[in-house]
Design a protein around this motif. Structure first.
Motif, PDB file in Angstrom:
ATOM      1  N   ILE A  83       0.829  -1.202   0.000  1.00 15.17           N
ATOM      2  CA  ILE A  83       0.000   0.000   0.000  1.00 15.17           C
ATOM      3  C   ILE A  83       0.869   1.259   0.000  1.00 15.17           C
ATOM      4  O   ILE A  83       1.792   1.387   0.795  1.00 15.17           O
ATOM      5  CB  ILE A  83      -0.926   0.011   1.238  1.00 15.17           C
ATOM      6  CG1 ILE A  83      -1.853  -1.199   1.209  1.00 15.17           C
ATOM      7  CG2 ILE A  83      -1.735   1.297   1.304  1.00 15.17           C
ATOM      8  CD1 ILE A  83      -2.637  -1.394   2.485  1.00 15.17           C
ATOM      9  N   LYS A  84       0.538   2.207  -0.878  1.00 15.05           N
ATOM     10  CA  LYS A  84       1.262   3.485  -0.941  1.00 15.05           C
ATOM     11  C   LYS A  84       0.472   4.614  -0.300  1.00 15.05           C
ATOM     12  O   LYS A  84       1.051   5.554   0.237  1.00 15.05           O
ATOM     13  CB  LYS A  84       1.592   3.835  -2.391  1.00 15.05           C
ATOM     14  CG  LYS A  84       2.614   2.912  -3.034  1.00 15.05           C
ATOM     15  CD  LYS A  84       2.948   3.365  -4.444  1.00 15.05           C
ATOM     16  CE  LYS A  84       4.009   2.465  -5.070  1.00 15.05           C
ATOM     17  NZ  LYS A  84       4.347   2.905  -6.454  1.00 15.05           N
ATOM     18  N   GLU A  85      -0.854   4.512  -0.400  1.00 14.47           N
ATOM     19  CA  GLU A  85      -1.729   5.530   0.194  1.00 14.47           C
ATOM     20  C   GLU A  85      -2.831   4.826   0.984  1.00 14.47           C
ATOM     21  O   GLU A  85      -3.424   3.873   0.500  1.00 14.47           O
ATOM     22  CB  GLU A  85      -2.346   6.425  -0.876  1.00 14.47           C
ATOM     23  CG  GLU A  85      -1.333   7.258  -1.640  1.00 14.47           C
ATOM     24  CD  GLU A  85      -2.000   8.241  -2.596  1.00 14.47           C
ATOM     25  OE1 GLU A  85      -3.192   8.554  -2.393  1.00 14.47           O
ATOM     26  OE2 GLU A  85      -1.332   8.675  -3.547  1.00 14.47           O
ATOM     27  N   LEU A  86      -3.095   5.323   2.193  1.00 15.80           N
ATOM     28  CA  LEU A  86      -4.106   4.699   3.044  1.00 15.80           C
ATOM     29  C   LEU A  86      -4.873   5.785   3.790  1.00 15.80           C
ATOM     30  O   LEU A  86      -4.281   6.658   4.419  1.00 15.80           O
ATOM     31  CB  LEU A  86      -3.445   3.752   4.038  1.00 15.80           C
ATOM     32  CG  LEU A  86      -4.362   2.922   4.940  1.00 15.80           C
ATOM     33  CD1 LEU A  86      -5.286   2.039   4.113  1.00 15.80           C
ATOM     34  CD2 LEU A  86      -3.534   2.066   5.893  1.00 15.80           C
ATOM     35  N   LYS A  87      -6.197   5.700   3.706  1.00 16.24           N
ATOM     36  CA  LYS A  87      -7.058   6.677   4.382  1.00 16.24           C
ATOM     37  C   LYS A  87      -7.897   5.962   5.437  1.00 16.24           C
ATOM     38  O   LYS A  87      -8.672   5.065   5.132  1.00 16.24           O
ATOM     39  CB  LYS A  87      -7.958   7.389   3.383  1.00 16.24           C
ATOM     40  CG  LYS A  87      -8.771   8.525   4.008  1.00 16.24           C
ATOM     41  CD  LYS A  87      -9.521   9.312   2.949  1.00 16.24           C
ATOM     42  CE  LYS A  87     -10.265  10.492   3.571  1.00 16.24           C
ATOM     43  NZ  LYS A  87     -11.000  11.285   2.555  1.00 16.24           N
ATOM     44  N   ILE A  88      -7.736   6.402   6.685  1.00 16.59           N
ATOM     45  CA  ILE A  88      -8.475   5.840   7.813  1.00 16.59           C
ATOM     46  C   ILE A  88      -9.589   6.821   8.189  1.00 16.59           C
ATOM     47  O   ILE A  88      -9.312   7.993   8.439  1.00 16.59           O
ATOM     48  CB  ILE A  88      -7.550   5.623   9.032  1.00 16.59           C
ATOM     49  CG1 ILE A  88      -6.309   4.804   8.636  1.00 16.59           C
ATOM     50  CG2 ILE A  88      -8.313   4.948  10.159  1.00 16.59           C
ATOM     51  CD1 ILE A  88      -6.603   3.444   8.088  1.00 16.59           C
ATOM     52  N   PRO A  89     -10.847   6.379   8.232  1.00 18.09           N
ATOM     53  CA  PRO A  89     -11.947   7.307   8.544  1.00 18.09           C
ATOM     54  C   PRO A  89     -11.882   7.825   9.977  1.00 18.09           C
ATOM     55  O   PRO A  89     -11.292   7.195  10.857  1.00 18.09           O
ATOM     56  CB  PRO A  89     -13.199   6.446   8.317  1.00 18.09           C
ATOM     57  CG  PRO A  89     -12.733   5.041   8.496  1.00 18.09           C
ATOM     58  CD  PRO A  89     -11.325   5.005   7.989  1.00 18.09           C
ATOM     59  N   ILE A 140       4.467  -0.465   6.751  1.00 17.03           N
ATOM     60  CA  ILE A 140       4.436  -0.690   5.306  1.00 17.03           C
ATOM     61  C   ILE A 140       5.602   0.051   4.662  1.00 17.03           C
ATOM     62  O   ILE A 140       5.661   1.288   4.708  1.00 17.03           O
ATOM     63  CB  ILE A 140       3.102  -0.188   4.700  1.00 17.03           C
ATOM     64  CG1 ILE A 140       1.914  -0.791   5.468  1.00 17.03           C
ATOM     65  CG2 ILE A 140       3.021  -0.555   3.224  1.00 17.03           C
ATOM     66  CD1 ILE A 140       0.589  -0.138   5.143  1.00 17.03           C
ATOM     67  N   LYS A 141       6.483  -0.648   4.064  1.00 20.19           N
ATOM     68  CA  LYS A 141       7.692  -0.054   3.502  1.00 20.19           C
ATOM     69  C   LYS A 141       7.385   0.969   2.410  1.00 20.19           C
ATOM     70  O   LYS A 141       8.057   1.993   2.299  1.00 20.19           O
ATOM     71  CB  LYS A 141       8.592  -1.161   2.946  1.00 20.19           C
ATOM     72  CG  LYS A 141       9.930  -0.678   2.424  1.00 20.19           C
ATOM     73  CD  LYS A 141      10.782  -1.845   1.976  1.00 20.19           C
ATOM     74  CE  LYS A 141      12.129  -1.360   1.443  1.00 20.19           C
ATOM     75  NZ  LYS A 141      12.975  -2.498   1.008  1.00 20.19           N
ATOM     76  N   LYS A 142       6.383   0.714   1.593  1.00 25.49           N
ATOM     77  CA  LYS A 142       6.078   1.572   0.441  1.00 25.49           C
ATOM     78  C   LYS A 142       5.087   2.694   0.765  1.00 25.49           C
ATOM     79  O   LYS A 142       4.765   3.495  -0.119  1.00 25.49           O
ATOM     80  CB  LYS A 142       5.529   0.727  -0.706  1.00 25.49           C
ATOM     81  CG  LYS A 142       6.540  -0.268  -1.264  1.00 25.49           C
ATOM     82  CD  LYS A 142       5.971  -1.010  -2.464  1.00 25.49           C
ATOM     83  CE  LYS A 142       7.004  -1.965  -3.049  1.00 25.49           C
ATOM     84  NZ  LYS A 142       6.477  -2.697  -4.234  1.00 25.49           N
ATOM     85  N   LEU A 143       4.629   2.787   1.983  1.00 25.57           N
ATOM     86  CA  LEU A 143       3.623   3.783   2.349  1.00 25.57           C
ATOM     87  C   LEU A 143       4.166   5.202   2.190  1.00 25.57           C
ATOM     88  O   LEU A 143       5.228   5.540   2.723  1.00 25.57           O
ATOM     89  CB  LEU A 143       3.172   3.559   3.788  1.00 25.57           C
ATOM     90  CG  LEU A 143       1.959   4.364   4.265  1.00 25.57           C
ATOM     91  CD1 LEU A 143       0.715   3.994   3.459  1.00 25.57           C
ATOM     92  CD2 LEU A 143       1.713   4.117   5.751  1.00 25.57           C
ATOM     93  N   ARG A 144       3.428   6.047   1.467  1.00 23.05           N
ATOM     94  CA  ARG A 144       3.838   7.432   1.228  1.00 23.05           C
ATOM     95  C   ARG A 144       2.857   8.448   1.789  1.00 23.05           C
ATOM     96  O   ARG A 144       3.259   9.542   2.179  1.00 23.05           O
ATOM     97  CB  ARG A 144       4.014   7.667  -0.273  1.00 23.05           C
ATOM     98  CG  ARG A 144       5.145   6.845  -0.867  1.00 23.05           C
ATOM     99  CD  ARG A 144       5.384   7.197  -2.311  1.00 23.05           C
ATOM    100  NE  ARG A 144       6.493   6.435  -2.862  1.00 23.05           N
ATOM    101  CZ  ARG A 144       6.938   6.547  -4.110  1.00 23.05           C
ATOM    102  NH1 ARG A 144       6.351   7.393  -4.944  1.00 23.05           N
ATOM    103  NH2 ARG A 144       7.948   5.826  -4.526  1.00 23.05           N
ATOM    104  N   LYS A 145       1.580   8.075   1.825  1.00 18.58           N
ATOM    105  CA  LYS A 145       0.561   8.991   2.352  1.00 18.58           C
ATOM    106  C   LYS A 145      -0.363   8.228   3.293  1.00 18.58           C
ATOM    107  O   LYS A 145      -0.956   7.231   2.911  1.00 18.58           O
ATOM    108  CB  LYS A 145      -0.257   9.613   1.215  1.00 18.58           C
ATOM    109  CG  LYS A 145       0.525  10.568   0.331  1.00 18.58           C
ATOM    110  CD  LYS A 145      -0.377  11.194  -0.731  1.00 18.58           C
ATOM    111  CE  LYS A 145       0.390  12.154  -1.626  1.00 18.58           C
ATOM    112  NZ  LYS A 145      -0.493  12.771  -2.654  1.00 18.58           N
ATOM    113  N   LEU A 146      -0.450   8.735   4.517  1.00 22.28           N
ATOM    114  CA  LEU A 146      -1.339   8.140   5.505  1.00 22.28           C
ATOM    115  C   LEU A 146      -2.225   9.231   6.080  1.00 22.28           C
ATOM    116  O   LEU A 146      -1.733  10.225   6.613  1.00 22.28           O
ATOM    117  CB  LEU A 146      -0.526   7.483   6.623  1.00 22.28           C
ATOM    118  CG  LEU A 146      -1.327   6.887   7.791  1.00 22.28           C
ATOM    119  CD1 LEU A 146      -2.238   5.758   7.313  1.00 22.28           C
ATOM    120  CD2 LEU A 146      -0.389   6.382   8.881  1.00 22.28           C
ATOM    121  N   THR A 147      -3.541   9.047   5.949  1.00 22.84           N
ATOM    122  CA  THR A 147      -4.515  10.011   6.463  1.00 22.84           C
ATOM    123  C   THR A 147      -5.341   9.314   7.539  1.00 22.84           C
ATOM    124  O   THR A 147      -5.895   8.234   7.305  1.00 22.84           O
ATOM    125  CB  THR A 147      -5.434  10.506   5.335  1.00 22.84           C
ATOM    126  OG1 THR A 147      -4.633  11.080   4.297  1.00 22.84           O
ATOM    127  CG2 THR A 147      -6.412  11.543   5.851  1.00 22.84           C
TER     128      THR A 147
END
Length: 248
Positions: A118-124, A137-144
């Motif tokens: 996952i590169k982008e993940l949005k948590i409500p 996550i090694k590839k994670l770039r954007k976490l909201t």
């Protein structure tokens, strides 16, 4: 009717009544179990999870998806009605790149998304509790995610949501969508913080976190190498620097 026959008849009636009650209770339990059952289907790389209630390690996890199936998962869609994501739910799904989480989810278990692609993940903002190493996550770039969640550390020696033993050259931006609990910012090995403009106590400038009046610098991202303090800032909190940094 004799007294003996009358006694036998009463005993038979009581036995039948007890049997009916047991059947009724079991039927209700079966309906309750059925109504809370979490189901899933995998089609063309998309894993859809649906039902009502909590995901548990029994209802969804290692025992339900085989290794060959895990490799096929590229996208996860969690339907409304699911209230939690179980511990290690999607761990090691190495081809998983996209996840859609509904507003009914209130809890995310530990290591639930670790070691995915996952590169982008949005948590409500509905999520109120997040387990340890959930986003390793090694590839994670954007976490909201919301800023006021409760962190649930399973392992006191490795208290991170992003970071720890997961290396990565990618730049990570963590965006908080609700009022920030400042201690939560320290859980991320990030390059940049972005805060909600509606946050009553803090604001983000150049990826760092300042008090709302911009007079105190309270958090600097762990991966930030150079720091230029904004004009008007008169206080640098010692807890803001959790690593070595070069001042500009």
């Amino acid at each position: 009717m004799s007294k003996k026959r009358s006694t036998k008849l009463i005993m038979v009636m009581l036995f039948l009544l007890a049997g009916c009650m047991v059947f009724s209770v079991n039927a209700q339990a079966a309906r309750k179990k059925s109504s809370n059952k979490i189901k899933w289907k995998l089609s063309k790389g998309t894993l859809t999870i649906y039902g009502k209630g909590k995901m548990s390690r029994k209802s969804f996890n290692w025992g339900t998806l085989k290794k060959k199936q895990k490799k096929k998962v590229k996208k996860v869609i969690i339907k409304k009605g699911i209230t939690s994501i179980s511990d290690t739910a999607f761990q090691d799904m190495k081809n998983l790149k996209s996840v859609k989480i509904p507003s009914t989810v209130k809890k995310i278990g530990y290591e639930s998304f670790s070691r995915t692609a996952i590169k982008e993940l949005k948590i409500p903002s509905s999520v109120k509790k997040i387990g340890n190493q959930a986003f390793m996550i090694k590839k994670l770039r954007k976490l909201t995610l919301p800023g006021n969640f409760t962190f649930d550390p399973e392992d006191a020696d490795a208290c991170h949501l992003v970071g720890g033993d997961i290396p990565g050259d990618n730049k990570l931006t963590v965006t908080f969508t609700t009022k920030l609990n400042l201690e939560n910012a320290s859980l991320f090995t990030a390059d940049k913080y972005v805060l909600s403009k509606k946050d009553p106590a803090y604001c983000s400038v150049d990826g760092c976190i300042y008090t709302k009046d911009r007079k105190s610098l309270v958090r600097v991202p762990m991966r930030k190498k150079k720091l230029k303090i904004i004009e008007g800032c008169t206080e640098l909190c010692t807890h803001s620097l959790l690593h070595g940094i070069e001042f500009d």
